[in-house]
Scaffold this motif. Sequence first.
Motif, PDB file in Angstrom:
ATOM      1  N   ARG A 307       0.631  -0.994  -0.292  1.00  0.00           N
ATOM      2  CA  ARG A 307       0.163   0.535   0.288  1.00  0.00           C
ATOM      3  C   ARG A 307       0.839   1.516   0.156  1.00  0.00           C
ATOM      4  NH1 ARG A 307      -4.851   0.747   4.165  1.00  0.00           N
ATOM      5  NH2 ARG A 307      -5.699  -1.065   2.868  1.00  0.00           N
ATOM      6  N   VAL A 311       0.920   3.956  -3.370  1.00  0.00           N
ATOM      7  CA  VAL A 311       1.062   5.624  -3.083  1.00  0.00           C
ATOM      8  C   VAL A 311       2.501   6.262  -3.127  1.00  0.00           C
ATOM      9  CG1 VAL A 311       0.373   7.170  -1.246  1.00  0.00           C
ATOM     10  CG2 VAL A 311      -0.820   4.939  -1.227  1.00  0.00           C
ATOM     11  N   PRO A 355       0.047  -5.182  -6.809  1.00  0.00           N
ATOM     12  CA  PRO A 355      -0.754  -4.162  -6.203  1.00  0.00           C
ATOM     13  C   PRO A 355      -0.019  -2.826  -6.812  1.00  0.00           C
ATOM     14  CG  PRO A 355      -0.767  -5.152  -4.207  1.00  0.00           C
ATOM     15  CD  PRO A 355      -0.430  -6.025  -5.517  1.00  0.00           C
TER      16      PRO A 355
END
Length: 599
Positions: A307, A311, A355
């Motif tokens: 994550r 970002v 991701p």
Amino acid sequence: MGTDPYAALATELHLMGRRLDALGAELMRLRAVEGAGVPGSEGFPGAAAPPAAPQPPVPQSPVTQGWPDPRGTGGSAQVPADHGGGPRAPRSQLSGARVLAWTGGGVTLLGVALLLALAASRDWFSPLGRVVSGAVLGVALIALALRLHRKRDARIGALALAGTGFAALYLAVAAATALYFLLAPLPALLLALVVAAGGLGLADRWRSQLLGCGVVVGAAVLAPVLAWGWLLVALVLALQVAALPVVLRRAWPVLAVVAAIGPVLYGAAVAGLAYPAGRGSTVAVAIAALVAGLSTALPAARVLGARPVGVLVAVTPVPVLVAGAVWGGWSGAAVAAVAVVALAAFAAVPGTRTPVRVAAVAAAALALFQATLTALDGSTATAVLLAQAVVAAVLAAQLRARLPLAIAAAYGLVAVLTAIGRDAPVEGLVRYPSISYAGPGSGPLLAGAAVSALVVAVAVALLVAGVRAGVVRSGAASAPLWVPLGVAGCYGVTSLLVTLGLLVSDDRTGFTAGHALATVSWTAVALVLLARGIRRPAPRIAGMVLVGAAVAKLVLFDLVALDGVARVAAFLGAGLVLLAAGTRYARLVAEAESEPTEN
């Protein structure tokens, strides 16, 4: 006969273990006396102690394990565990201590700023003396923090003191540069980097992510006071690179994100406010920020969670995109294309987690979208967006992947809405003559026909890709997905046939002929869907709905808008197709019912 040395050693160890057991029992008794709070027992070693509360078993050392308890309880001697810190304070008290410490640090820092301002207004000391006094105060606070940090119960205050000390040093550098002009911008930047490096090193040593973030934020807040333009972005980029070893060593995700915010914010601000003469250097530092951000994210992805790295990857192209939008034209599109290439290369690195790769591909798709709209306009931009949506949908169908399917759907949605509103408008389908296709030559009609054909291609490609990717199924649950695609396809077919009719005959005859062909084509597609839906409900339902739509168009629009041969042709063509559809559909149903069912 000599004494066995091993037996003597065993005896000595046994005696030593007995002494340790006795010492442990005495310590437990004293703690029980102190904890019970019996009146009159203080200071009297011989006073009787109340029964001690049962204690959990403590792991025994190899020396004392299994030896009899000297208290005669029949068990083994237990040595009380020592956690090294004594009784710990409640969490609420620790939080209150942190609030007080950091509030005190903020008040102290405000006092330093007031001292520098007051000394300047009342002409106390020389400018050099004022700066040196502020720097000495900062160094003294850091030295005191180093001394206090050696004590476990004073480490909260040590962190606050260290943060205040580094902030005081930043204030001294800012005053020396912007207030007293004792330092040029470049030496001041180097000095600020030295202070930041010292703070990051101390945060690494103390294992304090909070201190590291405070040092980076302080330097980033100070940066606009020292410089502007490419020099400002260079300072925060140097901070990001300097924080990278600490991030990798301690696996601190917050510090990684905080260090990346400075280049993104200042790079975007500098790119947005740059004068035309300085756009070259602005674009250069924006690209440098992109490269530095991706280069930081690449090793950070090995030690941090997906994550924060996602970002970090998603925000790094912001300065480049702002620079491309401000520049505009083909030059701005070329700048945005740099972000597309860099992000695509990052996503192609082997071992990148899913991701993080999704974030990179999504950012690259956004950059490509901006590059297209920056370089092109009008129907050309719409056609290129539709073509890109078709390419992404074909890629999704080949890979059976949902990410390119989502990108194709996003591109297609924007492009289809633009086509309906501007390039192949509704007005051109319901009224003749239409202002939308008015103008010299056949350029608007050619653009409308091309865009309409691409709308049909997008609808078909998305439907096929959705089926192959497992998103669109034959059940009723997928209706919210394939119904909009069907509506877009019908609109594209109708617009294509009407514009082609107008290209052949730019009068009402071409307009009515196009609509007649559109009605017949709707009915033909409905026949195909019904044939495919013998055993699958979704095509069967879609075919029946399309038959109803064709009949509604015949009665509500064609009967009123068409005239003469076009009206007759529309009704005869649609009726014959419906008759053929009914006959063929009945035969297919009978064949399906006659086939033996497998058990």
